[in-house]
Scaffold this active site. Sequence first.
Site, PDB file in Angstrom:
ATOM      1  N   TYR A 341       0.765  -1.356   0.010  1.00  0.00           N
ATOM      2  CA  TYR A 341       0.061   0.165  -0.054  1.00  0.00           C
ATOM      3  C   TYR A 341       0.889   1.319   0.057  1.00  0.00           C
ATOM      4  CZ  TYR A 341      -3.764  -2.956   0.913  1.00  0.00           C
ATOM      5  OH  TYR A 341      -4.807  -4.003   0.982  1.00  0.00           O
ATOM      6  N   PRO A 370       0.198   7.894   3.153  1.00  0.00           N
ATOM      7  CA  PRO A 370      -0.927   8.272   3.992  1.00  0.00           C
ATOM      8  C   PRO A 370      -0.595   9.653   4.117  1.00  0.00           C
ATOM      9  CG  PRO A 370       0.185   6.276   4.929  1.00  0.00           C
ATOM     10  CD  PRO A 370       1.036   6.765   3.777  1.00  0.00           C
ATOM     11  N   SER A 374      -1.484  11.726  -0.963  1.00  0.00           N
ATOM     12  CA  SER A 374      -2.537  11.125  -1.995  1.00  0.00           C
ATOM     13  C   SER A 374      -3.555  12.004  -2.296  1.00  0.00           C
ATOM     14  CB  SER A 374      -3.116   9.969  -1.160  1.00  0.00           C
ATOM     15  OG  SER A 374      -3.232  10.406   0.175  1.00  0.00           O
ATOM     16  N   ILE A 375      -4.429  11.786  -3.155  1.00  0.00           N
ATOM     17  CA  ILE A 375      -5.624  12.270  -3.351  1.00  0.00           C
ATOM     18  C   ILE A 375      -6.658  12.698  -2.193  1.00  0.00           C
ATOM     19  CG2 ILE A 375      -7.590  13.080  -4.936  1.00  0.00           C
ATOM     20  CD1 ILE A 375      -6.051  11.487  -7.172  1.00  0.00           C
ATOM     21  N   ARG A 377      -9.745  13.065  -0.116  1.00  0.00           N
ATOM     22  CA  ARG A 377     -11.185  12.658  -0.464  1.00  0.00           C
ATOM     23  C   ARG A 377     -11.880  13.762  -0.169  1.00  0.00           C
ATOM     24  NH1 ARG A 377     -11.200   8.873   4.100  1.00  0.00           N
ATOM     25  NH2 ARG A 377     -11.038   7.317   2.485  1.00  0.00           N
ATOM     26  N   ASN A 410      -6.610   4.489  -3.539  1.00  0.00           N
ATOM     27  CA  ASN A 410      -7.104   3.549  -2.612  1.00  0.00           C
ATOM     28  C   ASN A 410      -8.315   4.117  -1.670  1.00  0.00           C
ATOM     29  OD1 ASN A 410      -7.049   0.516  -1.507  1.00  0.00           O
ATOM     30  ND2 ASN A 410      -7.042   1.866   0.149  1.00  0.00           N
ATOM     31  N   GLU A 411      -9.584   3.597  -1.845  1.00  0.00           N
ATOM     32  CA  GLU A 411     -10.650   4.213  -1.334  1.00  0.00           C
ATOM     33  C   GLU A 411     -10.607   5.774  -1.238  1.00  0.00           C
ATOM     34  OE1 GLU A 411     -10.892   1.706   2.323  1.00  0.00           O
ATOM     35  OE2 GLU A 411     -11.352  -0.059   1.066  1.00  0.00           O
ATOM     36  N   GLU A 515      -9.135  -6.370  -2.160  1.00  0.00           N
ATOM     37  CA  GLU A 515      -9.182  -7.178  -0.903  1.00  0.00           C
ATOM     38  C   GLU A 515     -10.260  -7.953  -0.680  1.00  0.00           C
ATOM     39  OE1 GLU A 515      -9.073  -3.837   2.033  1.00  0.00           O
ATOM     40  OE2 GLU A 515      -7.531  -2.863   1.420  1.00  0.00           O
TER      41      GLU A 515
END
Length: 806
Positions: A341, A370, A374-375, A377, A410-411, A515
């Site tokens: 990840y 982390p 990252s983008i 949300r 991721n998510e 997952e």
Amino acid sequence: MRGEICIGSASVLSFVSFVLLVFMHVGQINTSTVPRGISMVNVNTSGYGQGLAAALGDPIFGLYTDNASAPLQAQQGIRDLYKYGLYSYCGYVNGSQGICSNTSAANRFEPFGNMVADMSMNYSGVTTALITQGTFIDSNYLGDFTNGAYYLIIIGSVCSALALFTGLLKHTVLFFLSTLFAVLGSLTLLIGATIWTVMIKKAESVNSFVVGPSAAPVPLGITVSTGDALYLLWAAWACLLVSILPYMIRVSGLAAAVLALVAGTAALQKVSRAGRYLYTDDGNRFFIKGIAYQGQGAVANDPNSPFSEPSTFTDPLTDGSACNRDISFMQQLTVNTIRVYSVNSSLNHDDCMNAFSKAGIYAIIDLALPINGSIDRNNPSWTTNLLDQYIETIDAFSKYDNILAFNVGNEIIVNPAGTQAAPFIKAAARDVRAYLNSISSSALVGYAAIDGDDNWVLPLAEYLSCDPTGSNSGSTAIDLFGLNNYEFCGDDNASAYNGKNGDFAGYNVPAYFSEFGCVKQPPRLWTDVPIIFSPPMSDIWSGAVAFSYFPAQSNDGQFGMVTVDGDTVTPNDDFGRLKAQYSNVTFPTTPSKSDAGSTTFPACPPQNSTWLASNTLPPTPNEAACNCLENIVSCQFTPKTSNTTDIVGSLIDLGCSLLSQQGGNCNDISGNGTTGTYGRVAFCDPATKLSFVMSEYYEITNRAATSCDFSGNATVNANAPSSVSGANAAASSCLTSPSATFTPTAPSGSSGSNGSGSSGSSGSSGTGTSNNHNGAVALFGGSPSALLGLGVAFVFSVLGSALTVA
């Protein structure tokens, strides 16, 4: 097809080289038609009688023999012409009649000694006294060098033959050997031909000798010239050298296979997309049978996610001993893929990645980190710092042959309101795909989504694989859609997947469970494994990744299949049950690659109350434009702390608030994925955005000194234009194409990502807060042309040495 062309062209060139060498070798072995016409060097003495007469002042009688059968070196008279081959030399009284010396290996080129040995005693003494200088008379020098050249030419000729015959057999190992024979043969032929060429040129010095009275000198009458056999030798060398090029085109792949064979392992095949499925190079369908491989670090709870999400991470691919420790357990599970990840691109991953490759295990690498890597949300953007981080990670891992895919997120989206972040994810996929293409990487581009209601999860999947232009182009589409799916719990049955199977039955790119492994109803029986890897699910999905190898705590329960204490790994019952299920999996073979067809990219889903994403994507982040802007803004961000991530956000909020009070706004640094509008500075990193906002406030307040302070975190830029209009013009000159898309390049002076936390880990759902291409190739510098260049450099260094010695 390319391999067949390479083999064919290399074989033809080797064959031509071999034939030319055969003709060269037969030169002067006898006086029949073909051998008589082929020689390495010719020595014409037909004019020596006249030259000797001029030197002595008397007529010359008995210097020549007119008996073509008279033996050589028997003082019976010289011949008009001497021709030298590799095995013997021949003397001719006219163009076709003559006799040859005894045939033997490594004939020495000693023209002066041979000629004198044919003369009667009186003429041999006069000739020795007359010709006293020049290489022509140095029989030892010429003989020794040409004798040595013979053995080099023999070695080169044998190598040429071996290169031809081993290449024709079309076996991997023999084909690799044919490459080595061609290289060795080219080198030895080059040196041998060079020596002969130099010796002939040195012997040609006799051509310019003159004798007789100074008032009327005449040529000595001995002429040395290059024979056509030497031209055949050079042509054979050229053909063999050129044959190395197609060999090299193939050897980049074959070298890895040969070295892997020697090591007792098989090189991993490339995995590619065909239609909506994955296939290996041999045409077999590929399924991801994987496990999540990353320990969990510090967690940050998010009310929008059912998982406890990581705020720090530990890169699991930097500790070679730990990877080797865990590989034996993964082999027990029979996994072929790991998912990681978060990684630190500034660290070395060779030991782990090579160990996994040797074990036949591919890797899916998430590019996000982390928190700030990252983008986001909640406030999504696609900026230069994120693009640079992604590229640095790609550059760190693309050299490995077991990279299956890079995930751009991721998510990131966890509910319908968050779907306005989708254009930023799709822009990231577009730019990552363009960069991978630019470096000739075959890695797939993926995204891993959290499971949720069909009214936004299915549109998300369709949006990430659609073409906003409606032209069936995949330039903005992902290659691989992952779904973090936990709906099969306990001893559930196949019907648990009916809904998702129906949703994805017509999906256009490969999809898999990024997952799986529900912990809500322990124990985990893993009885969904045979369901996932069998029809009808195998017709829809391309495998799954079990979560998780290491322990990980979530709001739903405890994950993990082993506990690790130093070098000791203790599997639990989850491990044993997954091992039993995974070990019984047999991958379906249908559809075949030829039946999979090509991938189509449909139109994007329309906006509605649960799907907010615009079809207009953010531009490619332009680092040059942002650097230009940072240098000319009137008020620059100069933080008092090194930990700028803690203050940038709050300072931007402050700056925007102050701007608003003055009638301004922060539209230039903002992006809206619902309306598809993106400010001209929206793609810059947060620090540059902050400098821009600070400058906007500084300008709107007529450059009041107190307006460029921000609690001591801002400084007036002395190099900025002196007027407001000048500042605006300078900013516009930096941002000439704020909506442009282009192929990104690696950041200058990049040294890898430092991450937002290098001591923690990713966990369940990876970095969900936001927030989230061979040992042989390395040996040859990653490029066949590098090896060819190295070989050519070596050859010419030898050539230079030969010329110097000569």
